[in-house]
Design a protein around this motif. Structure first.
Motif, PDB file in Angstrom:
ATOM      1  N   ALA A 106      -2.582   4.797  12.542  1.00 53.09           N
ATOM      2  CA  ALA A 106      -2.008   4.267  11.302  1.00 53.09           C
ATOM      3  C   ALA A 106      -0.567   3.823  11.516  1.00 53.09           C
ATOM      4  O   ALA A 106      -0.105   2.845  10.912  1.00 53.09           O
ATOM      5  N   SER A 107       0.154   4.529  12.364  1.00 55.07           N
ATOM      6  CA  SER A 107       1.536   4.121  12.624  1.00 55.07           C
ATOM      7  C   SER A 107       1.603   2.844  13.452  1.00 55.07           C
ATOM      8  O   SER A 107       2.628   2.159  13.476  1.00 55.07           O
ATOM      9  N   LYS A 108       0.493   2.488  14.135  1.00 51.18           N
ATOM     10  CA  LYS A 108       0.468   1.264  14.934  1.00 51.18           C
ATOM     11  C   LYS A 108      -0.088   0.062  14.168  1.00 51.18           C
ATOM     12  O   LYS A 108      -0.174  -1.028  14.725  1.00 51.18           O
ATOM     13  N   GLU A 109      -0.487   0.280  12.924  1.00 51.22           N
ATOM     14  CA  GLU A 109      -1.006  -0.823  12.099  1.00 51.22           C
ATOM     15  C   GLU A 109       0.105  -1.835  11.809  1.00 51.22           C
ATOM     16  O   GLU A 109       1.295  -1.488  11.849  1.00 51.22           O
ATOM     17  N   PRO A 110      -0.253  -3.055  11.451  1.00 48.37           N
ATOM     18  CA  PRO A 110       0.769  -4.024  11.047  1.00 48.37           C
ATOM     19  C   PRO A 110       1.501  -3.534   9.799  1.00 48.37           C
ATOM     20  O   PRO A 110       0.936  -2.794   8.988  1.00 48.37           O
ATOM     21  N   PRO A 111       2.758  -3.932   9.617  1.00 46.81           N
ATOM     22  CA  PRO A 111       3.568  -3.411   8.511  1.00 46.81           C
ATOM     23  C   PRO A 111       2.938  -3.610   7.128  1.00 46.81           C
ATOM     24  O   PRO A 111       3.100  -2.766   6.247  1.00 46.81           O
ATOM     25  N   ASN A 112       2.197  -4.692   6.906  1.00 45.25           N
ATOM     26  CA  ASN A 112       1.635  -4.921   5.579  1.00 45.25           C
ATOM     27  C   ASN A 112       0.451  -3.990   5.292  1.00 45.25           C
ATOM     28  O   ASN A 112       0.106  -3.782   4.132  1.00 45.25           O
ATOM     29  N   ARG A 113      -0.181  -3.401   6.310  1.00 39.32           N
ATOM     30  CA  ARG A 113      -1.313  -2.495   6.115  1.00 39.32           C
ATOM     31  C   ARG A 113      -0.966  -1.045   6.460  1.00 39.32           C
ATOM     32  O   ARG A 113      -1.769  -0.135   6.226  1.00 39.32           O
ATOM     33  N   ARG A 114       0.217  -0.813   6.998  1.00 37.80           N
ATOM     34  CA  ARG A 114       0.594   0.517   7.479  1.00 37.80           C
ATOM     35  C   ARG A 114       0.645   1.545   6.340  1.00 37.80           C
ATOM     36  O   ARG A 114       0.109   2.656   6.465  1.00 37.80           O
ATOM     37  N   GLN A 115       1.263   1.186   5.216  1.00 37.04           N
ATOM     38  CA  GLN A 115       1.411   2.131   4.102  1.00 37.04           C
ATOM     39  C   GLN A 115       0.039   2.559   3.572  1.00 37.04           C
ATOM     40  O   GLN A 115      -0.205   3.733   3.317  1.00 37.04           O
ATOM     41  N   ASN A 116      -0.841   1.583   3.388  1.00 36.01           N
ATOM     42  CA  ASN A 116      -2.178   1.879   2.880  1.00 36.01           C
ATOM     43  C   ASN A 116      -2.945   2.760   3.872  1.00 36.01           C
ATOM     44  O   ASN A 116      -3.649   3.697   3.473  1.00 36.01           O
ATOM     45  N   ALA A 117      -2.809   2.494   5.149  1.00 38.97           N
ATOM     46  CA  ALA A 117      -3.500   3.290   6.173  1.00 38.97           C
ATOM     47  C   ALA A 117      -2.989   4.731   6.173  1.00 38.97           C
ATOM     48  O   ALA A 117      -3.783   5.679   6.276  1.00 38.97           O
ATOM     49  N   LYS A 118      -1.678   4.902   6.046  1.00 34.91           N
ATOM     50  CA  LYS A 118      -1.113   6.257   6.015  1.00 34.91           C
ATOM     51  C   LYS A 118      -1.583   7.016   4.782  1.00 34.91           C
ATOM     52  O   LYS A 118      -1.859   8.223   4.849  1.00 34.91           O
ATOM     53  N   LEU A 119      -1.680   6.330   3.635  1.00 34.98           N
ATOM     54  CA  LEU A 119      -2.166   6.979   2.420  1.00 34.98           C
ATOM     55  C   LEU A 119      -3.610   7.456   2.587  1.00 34.98           C
ATOM     56  O   LEU A 119      -3.966   8.553   2.154  1.00 34.98           O
ATOM     57  N   ARG A 120      -4.435   6.630   3.199  1.00 35.55           N
ATOM     58  CA  ARG A 120      -5.834   6.997   3.412  1.00 35.55           C
ATOM     59  C   ARG A 120      -5.937   8.209   4.353  1.00 35.55           C
ATOM     60  O   ARG A 120      -6.743   9.119   4.125  1.00 35.55           O
ATOM     61  N   VAL A 121      -5.123   8.217   5.401  1.00 39.65           N
ATOM     62  CA  VAL A 121      -5.135   9.347   6.335  1.00 39.65           C
ATOM     63  C   VAL A 121      -4.635  10.612   5.633  1.00 39.65           C
ATOM     64  O   VAL A 121      -5.204  11.702   5.809  1.00 39.65           O
ATOM     65  N   ASP A 122      -3.592  10.488   4.817  1.00 37.15           N
ATOM     66  CA  ASP A 122      -3.079  11.645   4.078  1.00 37.15           C
ATOM     67  C   ASP A 122      -4.133  12.201   3.125  1.00 37.15           C
ATOM     68  O   ASP A 122      -4.237  13.426   2.941  1.00 37.15           O
ATOM     69  N   GLN A 123      -4.907  11.316   2.501  1.00 36.63           N
ATOM     70  CA  GLN A 123      -5.967  11.772   1.607  1.00 36.63           C
ATOM     71  C   GLN A 123      -7.033  12.552   2.378  1.00 36.63           C
ATOM     72  O   GLN A 123      -7.502  13.591   1.919  1.00 36.63           O
ATOM     73  N   LEU A 124      -7.357  12.080   3.561  1.00 37.82           N
ATOM     74  CA  LEU A 124      -8.316  12.814   4.392  1.00 37.82           C
ATOM     75  C   LEU A 124      -7.761  14.184   4.806  1.00 37.82           C
ATOM     76  O   LEU A 124      -8.477  15.189   4.791  1.00 37.82           O
TER      77      LEU A 124
END
Length: 194
Positions: A55-73
């Motif tokens: 998630a930290s390696k995702e592009p900046p426009n998708r990084r926040q959403n990816a981190k939120l999904r991981v945090d939810q998991l």
């Protein structure tokens, strides 16, 4: 990242469904199910660590959403871990109660002997020692109070004595009579000239 996310999410849902089986599993195999669930939860935690890195390696426009999904998991897995620990705690408590109940039921009680002795435990000895110390302090305070009242009586007696001697016309003469006593000199503030 998407495939790992969906795989992890699927594993979380499988663990949730197996958690429902814990209550209905027989006593012999509940340990095996608990160990299996704990191993799967540990595996999910390892996958979540990989997901955080991805998630930290995702592009900046998708990084926040990816981190939120991981945090939810992570949040879901932590709840599963807590639920498993609570179940284990309840099971341990229930087993301890059953053991105690069995011990009481299997215990054979006998009548008291004629020479029953009651052992004095440490608490009773501590209490009697504490009472003795309390009485000792009361005696100490009482004797100190009587000493103080005796000193007050002596002071008033000396005041009366000095008053009578000074009113009686006796003059200070060093080395003679009541005025030669050091306490009288201090009380009357007479300089020590003798």
């Amino acid at each position: 990242m998407e495939t790992l996310y969906h795989q992890t999410n699927k594993q979380i849902q499988e663990v949730q469904s197996q958690m429902g089986r814990l209550e209905t599993t027989d006593r012999q195999s509940v340990h095996l199910l608990e160990n299996e669930l704990q191993a799967r939860i540990d595996q999910i935690f390892n996958q979540l660590e990989r997901l955080e890195i991805l998630a930290s390696k995702e592009p900046p426009n998708r990084r926040q959403n990816a981190k939120l999904r991981v945090d939810q998991l992570k949040y879901d897995v932590q709840h599963l871990q807590t639920a498993l620990r609570n179940f284990q705690h309840r099971r341990y408590a229930r087993e301890a109660q059953e053991r105690e109940r069995e011990e009481l039921l299997s215990r054979s009680f006998t009548t008291n002997d004629a020479d029953t002795s009651i052992p004095i435990d440490e608490t009773l000895q501590f209490n009697s020692s504490l009472q003795n110390a309390h009485r000792g302090m009361d005696d100490l305070l009482g004797s100190g109070s009587s000493i103080l009242s005796g000193l007050r009586d002596q002071r008033s007696t000396l005041k009366v004595c000095v008053t009578h001697t000074t009113q009686g016309g006796l003059n200070y003469r060093p080395g003679r009579g009541i005025f030669s006593h050091p306490l009288i000199r201090v009380f009357l503030k007479i300089p020590d000239s003798a």
